[in-house]
Design an enzyme around this catalytic site. Structure first.
Site, short mmCIF file in Angstrom:
data_model
loop_
_atom_site.label_atom_id
_atom_site.label_comp_id
_atom_site.label_asym_id
_atom_site.label_seq_id
_atom_site.Cartn_x
_atom_site.Cartn_y
_atom_site.Cartn_z
N GLY A 186 2.61 -4.82 8.94
CA GLY A 186 2.65 -3.39 9.25
C GLY A 186 1.55 -2.57 8.62
CB CYS A 216 0.12 16.97 -23.26
SG CYS A 216 -0.42 17.37 -21.57
CB CYS A 244 2.33 17.27 -18.83
SG CYS A 244 2.44 15.64 -19.57
CD GLN A 289 -2.51 -1.23 2.69
OE1 GLN A 289 -3.51 -0.59 2.94
NE2 GLN A 289 -1.94 -2.02 3.59
CG HIS A 336 -3.21 2.48 -1.49
ND1 HIS A 336 -3.24 2.30 -0.13
CD2 HIS A 336 -4.36 1.91 -1.97
CE1 HIS A 336 -4.34 1.65 0.21
NE2 HIS A 336 -5.03 1.39 -0.88
CG LEU A 382 5.13 -1.75 16.99
CD1 LEU A 382 6.42 -2.53 17.15
CD2 LEU A 382 5.45 -0.31 16.58
CB CYS A 387 -0.26 14.44 -17.37
SG CYS A 387 -1.03 15.83 -18.23
CB SER A 431 -3.86 0.47 10.77
OG SER A 431 -4.33 1.09 9.58
C1 BJW Z 1 4.66 -1.34 12.54
C2 BJW Z 1 5.82 -0.67 12.89
C3 BJW Z 1 6.97 -1.42 12.91
C4 BJW Z 1 4.26 0.75 12.95
N1 BJW Z 1 6.92 -2.71 12.59
N2 BJW Z 1 4.63 -2.62 12.25
C5 BJW Z 1 -16.91 2.20 4.90
C6 BJW Z 1 -16.63 0.87 5.10
C7 BJW Z 1 -15.69 0.21 4.30
C8 BJW Z 1 -15.02 0.89 3.31
C9 BJW Z 1 -15.31 2.21 3.11
C10 BJW Z 1 -16.25 2.86 3.89
N3 BJW Z 1 -16.32 4.15 3.47
C11 BJW Z 1 -15.45 4.31 2.46
C12 BJW Z 1 -14.81 3.14 2.23
C13 BJW Z 1 -13.74 2.87 1.23
C14 BJW Z 1 -12.46 3.60 1.56
C15 BJW Z 1 -12.04 3.26 2.99
O1 BJW Z 1 -11.42 2.25 3.25
N4 BJW Z 1 -12.32 4.15 3.92
C16 BJW Z 1 -11.99 3.93 5.34
C17 BJW Z 1 -11.77 5.25 5.99
C18 BJW Z 1 -13.09 3.10 5.97
N5 BJW Z 1 -11.46 3.12 0.62
C19 BJW Z 1 -11.28 3.70 -0.56
O2 BJW Z 1 -11.89 4.72 -0.88
C20 BJW Z 1 -10.34 3.02 -1.52
N6 BJW Z 1 -10.98 2.83 -2.77
C21 BJW Z 1 -12.07 2.05 -2.90
O3 BJW Z 1 -12.57 1.46 -1.94
O4 BJW Z 1 -12.52 1.92 -4.18
C22 BJW Z 1 -13.69 1.13 -4.41
C23 BJW Z 1 -13.43 -0.35 -4.50
C24 BJW Z 1 -14.45 -1.23 -4.26
C25 BJW Z 1 -14.23 -2.60 -4.34
C26 BJW Z 1 -13.00 -3.09 -4.67
C27 BJW Z 1 -11.99 -2.21 -4.92
C28 BJW Z 1 -12.20 -0.86 -4.81
C29 BJW Z 1 -9.08 3.85 -1.74
C30 BJW Z 1 -8.21 3.92 -0.52
C31 BJW Z 1 -7.03 4.84 -0.78
C32 BJW Z 1 -6.11 4.98 0.42
N7 BJW Z 1 -5.12 5.96 0.16
C33 BJW Z 1 -4.07 6.23 1.14
C34 BJW Z 1 -3.18 7.39 0.61
C35 BJW Z 1 -2.31 6.88 -0.54
C36 BJW Z 1 -1.32 7.89 -1.00
C37 BJW Z 1 -0.28 8.22 0.05
O5 BJW Z 1 0.53 7.37 0.44
O6 BJW Z 1 -0.27 9.37 0.48
O7 BJW Z 1 -3.28 5.05 1.33
S1 BJW Z 1 -4.70 6.57 2.78
C38 BJW Z 1 -3.41 5.74 3.63
O8 BJW Z 1 -3.94 4.59 4.35
C39 BJW Z 1 -2.48 5.18 2.53
C40 BJW Z 1 -2.13 3.84 3.10
O9 BJW Z 1 -1.67 3.00 2.07
C41 BJW Z 1 -3.42 3.40 3.75
C42 BJW Z 1 -3.27 2.31 4.77
O10 BJW Z 1 -2.45 2.75 5.81
P1 BJW Z 1 -1.44 1.72 6.51
O11 BJW Z 1 -0.37 1.35 5.59
O12 BJW Z 1 -2.21 0.63 7.13
O13 BJW Z 1 -0.79 2.66 7.62
P2 BJW Z 1 -1.33 3.04 9.09
O14 BJW Z 1 -0.62 4.26 9.49
O15 BJW Z 1 -2.81 3.07 9.13
O16 BJW Z 1 -0.88 1.82 10.01
C43 BJW Z 1 0.48 1.59 10.28
C44 BJW Z 1 0.62 0.20 10.85
O17 BJW Z 1 2.00 -0.09 10.99
C45 BJW Z 1 -0.02 0.03 12.25
O18 BJW Z 1 -0.77 -1.18 12.26
C46 BJW Z 1 1.19 -0.09 13.18
O19 BJW Z 1 0.96 -0.99 14.28
C47 BJW Z 1 2.22 -0.68 12.26
N8 BJW Z 1 3.59 -0.38 12.61
N9 BJW Z 1 5.46 0.68 13.16
C48 BJW Z 1 5.69 -3.25 12.30
N10 BJW Z 1 8.15 -0.84 13.25
#
Ligand code: BJW
Length: 240
Positions: free
Chosen positions: A183, A147, A144, A100, A118, A210, A125, A185
């Site tokens: 890693g 273009c 870009c 991700q 992600h 973690l 563009c 959430s």
């Molecule tokens: C360690 C550690 C160490 C720390 N060792 N571990 C209601 C219900 C269900 C779904 C939805 C809903 N309302 C809306 C939705 C859908 C929505 C969603 O999920 N919303 C939620 C708020 C509920 N999702 C979307 O809109 C997605 N698209 C979508 O669903 O399209 C439709 C579809 C339908 C069917 C199939 C397919 C698609 C798009 C989601 C886009 C997320 N974008 C981001 C930004 C990306 C760009 C960027 O990087 O800036 O992605 S948000 C952000 O969160 C980023 C990450 O990839 C993502 C996940 O975060 P991650 O990696 O889990 O990080 P953290 O910080 O949350 O957790 C860190 C973890 O590390 C923790 O567990 C720590 O314990 C651990 N850790 N140190 C090991 N040393």
């Protein structure tokens, strides 16, 4: 591990935390705060937020791109690259690493098959749909190279947008014997649902984190600790 042939690994921000890249939801990063500090990621990582305040969003990604370029892979990335190189050599075995993260630390460690669901640090563009590597600031609204339009945005997936490579990911999950989440959430879908999908399709499920993720109950096994320790130990087990 004789019964395991196909592995799907999902990584999140926690795998890069020990390289000095902050996580989104706090805990584990360098400064212990979430990446967006004063903002909830759900409020700013959206196309609507970009339309409302492009400077805020572009400044954030300019800083992020520069920060990522200065970081190095950690032992967790390196161990996954070792698994990527060694596992498929044993006949008929498959491995897919789905991240991700937009950083390229898996690739820089040597992993060859990485899907960035992600997005990446590239530019996209929105005028001509060209995509490519981008290092310069986007705050200055550069043209870009394809273009000439000033319509670049970070090539990342925001809330409400469709993640990349979903067909390939679900195809791999349907054949997986083992799904490993590292890693992340479990707060963001569809990635947070992969454990249920994999389990229902017959895979064993393992969480390395973690702290327990939101979907922790769906895992057959959870190992708690830093990725830099848990991942190399697990890879050693797999290659033994
Ligand atoms: C360690 C550690 C160490 C720390 N060792 N571990 C209601 C219900 C269900 C779904 C939805 C809903 N309302 C809306 C939705 C859908 C929505 C969603 O999920 N919303 C939620 C708020 C509920 N999702 C979307 O809109 C997605 N698209 C979508 O669903 O399209 C439709 C579809 C339908 C069917 C199939 C397919 C698609 C798009 C989601 C886009 C997320 N974008 C981001 C930004 C990306 C760009 C960027 O990087 O800036 O992605 S948000 C952000 O969160 C980023 C990450 O990839 C993502 C996940 O975060 P991650 O990696 O889990 O990080 P953290 O910080 O949350 O957790 C860190 C973890 O590390 C923790 O567990 C720590 O314990 C651990 N850790 N140190 C090991 N040393």
């Amino acid at each position: 591990m004789a019964d395991i042939r196909n592995i799907v690994i999902l990584t999140g921000a926690g795998v890069s935390a020990e390289s000095g890249i902050d996580t989104f939801r706090g805990g584990g990063g360098q400064n212990g705060m979430g990446l967006w500090e004063k903002h909830r990621v759900e409020d700013v990582a959206t196309p609507e937020a970009f339309a409302r305040d492009p400077d805020l969003v572009l400044r954030f990604y300019d800083m992020r791109r520069a920060a990522i370029a200065s970081k190095r892979p950690n032992p967790a990335h390196e161990a996954l690259a070792r698994l990527d190189a060694e596992w498929p050599k044993k006949q008929g075995r498959g491995l897919l690493l789905v991240t991700q993260n937009i950083d390229d630390l898996h690739e820089r460690a040597g992993s060859a098959r990485v899907l960035h669901m992600h997005g990446t640090t590239d530019a996209w563009c929105t005028a001509c749909d060209a995509r490519g590597a981008w290092l310069a600031p986007m705050m200055e609204r550069p043209a870009c190279p394809e273009c000439g339009a000033s319509a670049l945005r970070p090539d990342v997936v925001w809330f409400g947008e469709m993640p990349y490579e979903m067909e390939r990911i679900y195809a791999a999950l349907s054949e997986a014997d083992l799904f490993v989440s590292i890693g992340t959430s479990g707060a963001v879908y569809p990635a947070a649902g992969f454990v249920r999908d994999a389990r229902e399709l017959g895979a064993r499920t393992l969480e390395l984190n973690l702290a327990r993720s939101e979907g922790s109950a769906w895992f057959d096994e959870t190992r708690l600790g830093p990725a830099s320790e848990l991942v190399p130990a697990w890879v050693d087990e797999m290659l033994r």
